[in-house]
Design a protein around this motif. Sequence first.
Motif, short mmCIF file in Angstrom:
data_model
loop_
_atom_site.label_atom_id
_atom_site.label_comp_id
_atom_site.label_asym_id
_atom_site.label_seq_id
_atom_site.Cartn_x
_atom_site.Cartn_y
_atom_site.Cartn_z
N ASP A 129 19.18 35.64 4.68
CA ASP A 129 19.06 35.18 3.31
C ASP A 129 18.89 33.67 3.31
O ASP A 129 19.74 32.94 3.79
N ARG A 130 17.78 33.19 2.76
CA ARG A 130 17.54 31.74 2.79
C ARG A 130 18.57 30.98 1.97
O ARG A 130 18.89 29.83 2.27
N ASP A 131 19.11 31.61 0.89
CA ASP A 131 20.08 30.91 0.07
C ASP A 131 21.34 30.60 0.86
O ASP A 131 22.01 29.58 0.63
N ALA A 132 21.68 31.47 1.79
CA ALA A 132 22.87 31.24 2.62
C ALA A 132 22.63 30.13 3.63
O ALA A 132 23.58 29.58 4.19
N CYS A 133 21.35 29.79 3.85
CA CYS A 133 21.02 28.77 4.84
C CYS A 133 20.56 27.47 4.22
O CYS A 133 20.24 26.52 4.93
N ALA A 134 20.47 27.41 2.88
CA ALA A 134 20.08 26.17 2.23
C ALA A 134 21.10 25.09 2.55
O ALA A 134 22.30 25.34 2.57
N VAL A 135 20.65 23.87 2.86
CA VAL A 135 21.56 22.82 3.28
C VAL A 135 21.38 21.57 2.43
O VAL A 135 20.28 21.25 1.99
N THR A 136 22.46 20.89 2.16
CA THR A 136 22.46 19.62 1.47
C THR A 136 23.21 18.62 2.32
O THR A 136 24.32 18.91 2.79
N PHE A 137 22.66 17.45 2.55
CA PHE A 137 23.29 16.48 3.42
C PHE A 137 24.34 15.69 2.65
O PHE A 137 24.07 15.12 1.60
N ASN A 147 12.08 31.96 5.98
CA ASN A 147 10.99 31.61 5.06
C ASN A 147 11.56 30.76 3.93
O ASN A 147 12.62 31.05 3.38
N GLN A 148 10.84 29.66 3.58
CA GLN A 148 11.27 28.77 2.50
C GLN A 148 12.69 28.24 2.74
O GLN A 148 13.57 28.33 1.89
N PHE A 149 12.90 27.67 3.90
CA PHE A 149 14.20 27.09 4.27
C PHE A 149 14.40 25.80 3.47
O PHE A 149 13.64 24.85 3.60
N THR A 150 15.44 25.75 2.66
CA THR A 150 15.66 24.64 1.74
C THR A 150 16.52 23.56 2.39
O THR A 150 17.60 23.84 2.89
N VAL A 151 16.01 22.32 2.36
CA VAL A 151 16.72 21.18 2.93
C VAL A 151 16.74 20.05 1.90
O VAL A 151 15.70 19.71 1.34
N SER A 152 17.92 19.48 1.65
CA SER A 152 18.05 18.32 0.77
C SER A 152 18.60 17.16 1.57
O SER A 152 19.65 17.28 2.22
N GLU A 153 17.89 16.03 1.54
CA GLU A 153 18.31 14.85 2.29
C GLU A 153 17.77 13.62 1.59
O GLU A 153 16.61 13.58 1.17
N ASN A 154 18.63 12.59 1.44
CA ASN A 154 18.21 11.32 0.84
C ASN A 154 17.52 11.53 -0.51
O ASN A 154 16.48 10.96 -0.79
N LYS A 155 18.13 12.37 -1.31
CA LYS A 155 17.66 12.65 -2.67
C LYS A 155 16.33 13.39 -2.71
O LYS A 155 15.67 13.45 -3.75
N HIS A 156 15.92 13.94 -1.59
CA HIS A 156 14.69 14.74 -1.53
C HIS A 156 15.06 16.18 -1.20
O HIS A 156 15.91 16.44 -0.34
N THR A 157 14.45 17.13 -1.87
CA THR A 157 14.63 18.55 -1.57
C THR A 157 13.27 19.13 -1.20
O THR A 157 12.32 19.05 -1.98
N ARG A 158 13.21 19.71 -0.03
CA ARG A 158 11.96 20.27 0.47
C ARG A 158 12.21 21.67 1.02
O ARG A 158 13.30 21.98 1.49
N ARG A 159 11.15 22.49 0.98
CA ARG A 159 11.24 23.87 1.47
C ARG A 159 10.06 24.17 2.39
O ARG A 159 9.03 24.68 1.95
N PRO A 160 10.16 23.84 3.67
CA PRO A 160 9.10 24.22 4.61
C PRO A 160 8.86 25.72 4.57
O PRO A 160 9.79 26.50 4.37
N ASP A 161 7.62 26.12 4.75
CA ASP A 161 7.26 27.54 4.59
C ASP A 161 8.03 28.44 5.56
O ASP A 161 8.61 29.44 5.16
N VAL A 162 8.03 28.10 6.84
CA VAL A 162 8.74 28.92 7.83
C VAL A 162 9.36 27.99 8.86
O VAL A 162 8.71 27.06 9.35
#
Length: 461
Positions: free
Chosen positions: A49-57, A149-164
């Motif tokens: 589940d990508r939601d379980a792997c979403a990360v915020t720094f 798929n769509q791994f969510t990463v938030s860092e330095n006030k930026h949130t990005r989701r690389p495709d895979v």
Amino acid sequence: MLNILNVTSEVIPFSKTGGLADVSFSLPEALDGLGHSVHTITPLYSIVDRDACAVTFTGQVVDVVLAGRLRDALARLNPNLPPEALDDAFHRLMRPEGADLVARNRYLHRLLVDGVTVEYRATDGGIRGAQAGVIDFAHPEANDFLAINQFTVSENKHTRRPDVVLFVNGLPLVVIELKNAADEGATIWSAFNQLQTYKAEIPSLFQTNGMLVVSDGVEARVGTLTAGKEWFKPWRILGMDPDVEAVTPLFELLAQGLLVPKTLLAMVRDFIVFEDGGGGAVVKKMAGYHQFHAVQVAVEETLRSAALSRGGDTGGHDAAAAVKPSADNVVDLRSSLEHRPGGNPGDRRVGVVWHTQGSGKSLTMAFYAGRIIRDPAMENPTIVVLTDRNDLDDQLFGVFSRCRELLRQPPVQAGSRSHLRALLSVAAGGVVFTTIQKFFPEEQGDRQLTPVSYTHLRAHE
């Protein structure tokens, strides 16, 4: 082959028996919507589940690492190390050294390949040192492979989701960016530019990165963290039927030919170098498909040709069987190519690798040397790089010097005949550069060296 799905809570385990999991899935609708054909492939990567792997720094800890999976892998791969040593290895991986992204990537690459040096107190009270393995390169099935798929990463006030993002033992090793083939404004270079944005805004995702993949549904290319557009290259599968290859999507060729665990790990361990380009700039390079395949076959032939060179005794076993490559040695190419050995076991005739101009023969030789040096069957060989021109000797020596981490030792350039004799008098080890003229006798009756006594790699212009 690689399996990528829409993210679900279902986990599909990678087969631990050495075979493929007996389940097939299609590529996700998301990829299909981006212009990638849907096809049935066998999964090698689990899905979570990508939601379980979403990360915020929230600090300096590298949260993009899936800590639970990394800890599990360290414990599984190092059963003889105590918990405090495993904790030490974990924290070293989570807090890499280096002033910038490339420096940290270089530092972590060495830890992935060589293991993490740790110390711990033994039961007798003494301090012991050990190498904690991070990836089991010899047994790919012993590792934990994961595609998100769509791994969510938030860092330095930026949130990005690389495709895979492809993870190995909890570490993000491959980032894949995809664009819609139906969108005329979205090309493969749009995906490339997106990766540059990710590197600038969420750099921690790339600290353990091995390679980057871009595709627009028509083209697909792979490159390294520092590679410009010109160094993102397609991948081909050795021995594939040309008619089949012509109708196979390039992303599928790349996924099947490079992203399968065995090949991916071989690439990470033996076919990536960091070159100090001068002025403080470091360039990360990886082998192209032609270099990768050429070295793999050359290693096979080297092991075959050296069967009788180690004292001429194979212990009463068949010479061919004595040097048959193991899973730790060579990605087996004979299943996909009608490859015939170049001679008899022990004949000390490896063969010749032909290159076209500009195809990277210097790096091919460096990859081959590093691969042969690491192979336990070769018992720490001495490698002599023999040329017939001083300028070529200097050029190749410069390339090998910049690849000294891959060689696990600095190369040495012979300055005279006596220096060459001293360098070749060692029992084992060493990468020696010389011109063939130093094997000729001097006028005063200097003792002649015979180049046929040594295995050497020739550069053909």
